[in-house]
Motif scaffolding. Sequence first.
Motif, PDB file in Angstrom:
ATOM      1  N   LYS A 121      55.220  91.402 -26.747  1.00 26.89           N
ATOM      2  CA  LYS A 121      56.623  91.304 -26.368  1.00 26.89           C
ATOM      3  C   LYS A 121      57.103  89.857 -26.507  1.00 26.89           C
ATOM      4  N   GLU A 122      58.372  89.721 -26.758  1.00 27.51           N
ATOM      5  CA  GLU A 122      58.999  88.396 -26.894  1.00 27.51           C
ATOM      6  C   GLU A 122      58.713  87.535 -25.670  1.00 27.51           C
ATOM      7  N   SER A 123      58.669  88.153 -24.494  1.00 24.66           N
ATOM      8  CA  SER A 123      58.472  87.415 -23.246  1.00 24.66           C
ATOM      9  C   SER A 123      57.002  87.107 -22.936  1.00 24.66           C
ATOM     10  N   SER A 124      56.094  87.573 -23.774  1.00 21.61           N
ATOM     11  CA  SER A 124      54.669  87.365 -23.526  1.00 21.61           C
ATOM     12  C   SER A 124      54.311  85.882 -23.589  1.00 21.61           C
ATOM     13  N   GLN A 125      53.391  85.485 -22.729  1.00 21.05           N
ATOM     14  CA  GLN A 125      52.916  84.104 -22.747  1.00 21.05           C
ATOM     15  C   GLN A 125      52.162  83.800 -24.034  1.00 21.05           C
ATOM     16  N   TYR A 126      51.725  84.849 -24.754  1.00 24.81           N
ATOM     17  CA  TYR A 126      50.975  84.654 -25.993  1.00 24.81           C
ATOM     18  C   TYR A 126      51.871  84.571 -27.230  1.00 24.81           C
ATOM     19  N   ALA A 127      53.136  84.989 -27.106  1.00 28.39           N
ATOM     20  CA  ALA A 127      54.042  84.996 -28.259  1.00 28.39           C
ATOM     21  C   ALA A 127      54.083  83.618 -28.919  1.00 28.39           C
ATOM     22  N   GLY A 128      53.840  83.605 -30.220  1.00 25.65           N
ATOM     23  CA  GLY A 128      53.873  82.359 -30.982  1.00 25.65           C
ATOM     24  C   GLY A 128      52.549  81.611 -31.016  1.00 25.65           C
ATOM     25  N   LYS A 129      51.561  82.082 -30.288  1.00 32.00           N
ATOM     26  CA  LYS A 129      50.267  81.382 -30.263  1.00 32.00           C
ATOM     27  C   LYS A 129      49.365  81.863 -31.392  1.00 32.00           C
ATOM     28  N   GLN A 130      48.447  80.988 -31.767  1.00 29.81           N
ATOM     29  CA  GLN A 130      47.448  81.319 -32.775  1.00 29.81           C
ATOM     30  C   GLN A 130      46.087  80.874 -32.262  1.00 29.81           C
ATOM     31  N   VAL A 131      45.084  81.727 -32.427  1.00 34.60           N
ATOM     32  CA  VAL A 131      43.721  81.375 -32.053  1.00 34.60           C
ATOM     33  C   VAL A 131      42.805  81.681 -33.231  1.00 34.60           C
ATOM     34  N   LEU A 132      41.654  81.050 -33.216  1.00 35.88           N
ATOM     35  CA  LEU A 132      40.664  81.262 -34.258  1.00 35.88           C
ATOM     36  C   LEU A 132      39.558  82.162 -33.703  1.00 35.88           C
ATOM     37  N   LEU A 133      39.263  83.205 -34.429  1.00 31.75           N
ATOM     38  CA  LEU A 133      38.210  84.138 -34.062  1.00 31.75           C
ATOM     39  C   LEU A 133      37.011  83.820 -34.934  1.00 31.75           C
ATOM     40  N   GLY A 134      35.917  83.423 -34.308  1.00 31.39           N
ATOM     41  CA  GLY A 134      34.779  82.980 -35.100  1.00 31.39           C
ATOM     42  C   GLY A 134      35.138  81.689 -35.821  1.00 31.39           C
ATOM     43  N   GLU A 135      34.674  81.569 -37.044  1.00 30.21           N
ATOM     44  CA  GLU A 135      34.934  80.353 -37.811  1.00 30.21           C
ATOM     45  C   GLU A 135      36.085  80.474 -38.783  1.00 30.21           C
ATOM     46  N   SER A 136      36.506  81.724 -39.086  1.00 32.12           N
ATOM     47  CA  SER A 136      37.462  81.826 -40.182  1.00 32.12           C
ATOM     48  C   SER A 136      38.614  82.805 -40.006  1.00 32.12           C
ATOM     49  N   ILE A 137      38.627  83.589 -38.943  1.00 31.78           N
ATOM     50  CA  ILE A 137      39.670  84.604 -38.811  1.00 31.78           C
ATOM     51  C   ILE A 137      40.751  84.128 -37.843  1.00 31.78           C
ATOM     52  N   LYS A 138      41.966  84.030 -38.365  1.00 30.50           N
ATOM     53  CA  LYS A 138      43.103  83.634 -37.538  1.00 30.50           C
ATOM     54  C   LYS A 138      43.686  84.860 -36.845  1.00 30.50           C
ATOM     55  N   VAL A 139      44.119  84.660 -35.598  1.00 27.47           N
ATOM     56  CA  VAL A 139      44.798  85.700 -34.838  1.00 27.47           C
ATOM     57  C   VAL A 139      46.139  85.114 -34.405  1.00 27.47           C
TER      58      VAL A 139
END
Length: 172
Positions: A121-139
């Motif tokens: 959701k637009e109001s989520s604290q995660y909206a707009g964030k990016q994390v790395l899963l392992g060494e190469s997969i972007k989330v």
Amino acid sequence: MLHQLVTSKTRLRLIVKFFLFEEETYLRRIVREFNDSANAIRVELKRLSDMELITGRPVQNRRYYKVNKDHYMYEDMNRLVRNYVQWDQMQELLAETKWQKVYMASEEQPPHGLEYIVEVKESSQYAGKQVLLGESIKVNFVPPDTIRSMAQTLIMVHRFDLGRANIRPQLS
């Protein structure tokens, strides 16, 4: 490694889709989702059907396909696909967020270009964030408006089912 074994990009995308998102689907829906030619997808669906990795059944003027859980290689293929896309780690990450749908971005060079797009959701604290899963997969966590405006092909691999308490797909 899976992308080295399965050299057809369309076949690889179909395998990942069928093993992660275990719902029935039909040719035209896949064509729209993959943004690929109907003929290329039809050829790969036939190959996967001939190998009996997927099954098809006619319904009126459509043929619906789904993963064949009775195939003798189902368990092994399921583990291989889930390991390839780091699905267990992704499930742990999803358990921490309120999400609606999970897509996989279709890239030319997996796994280096493999990317998850998580609809929040637009109001989520995660909206707009990016994390790395392992060494190469972007989330990437994005609101629905951003997903609609994305130019890349997105393959739906999971949808939150409000009726289920447990979001983790089980290996059969």
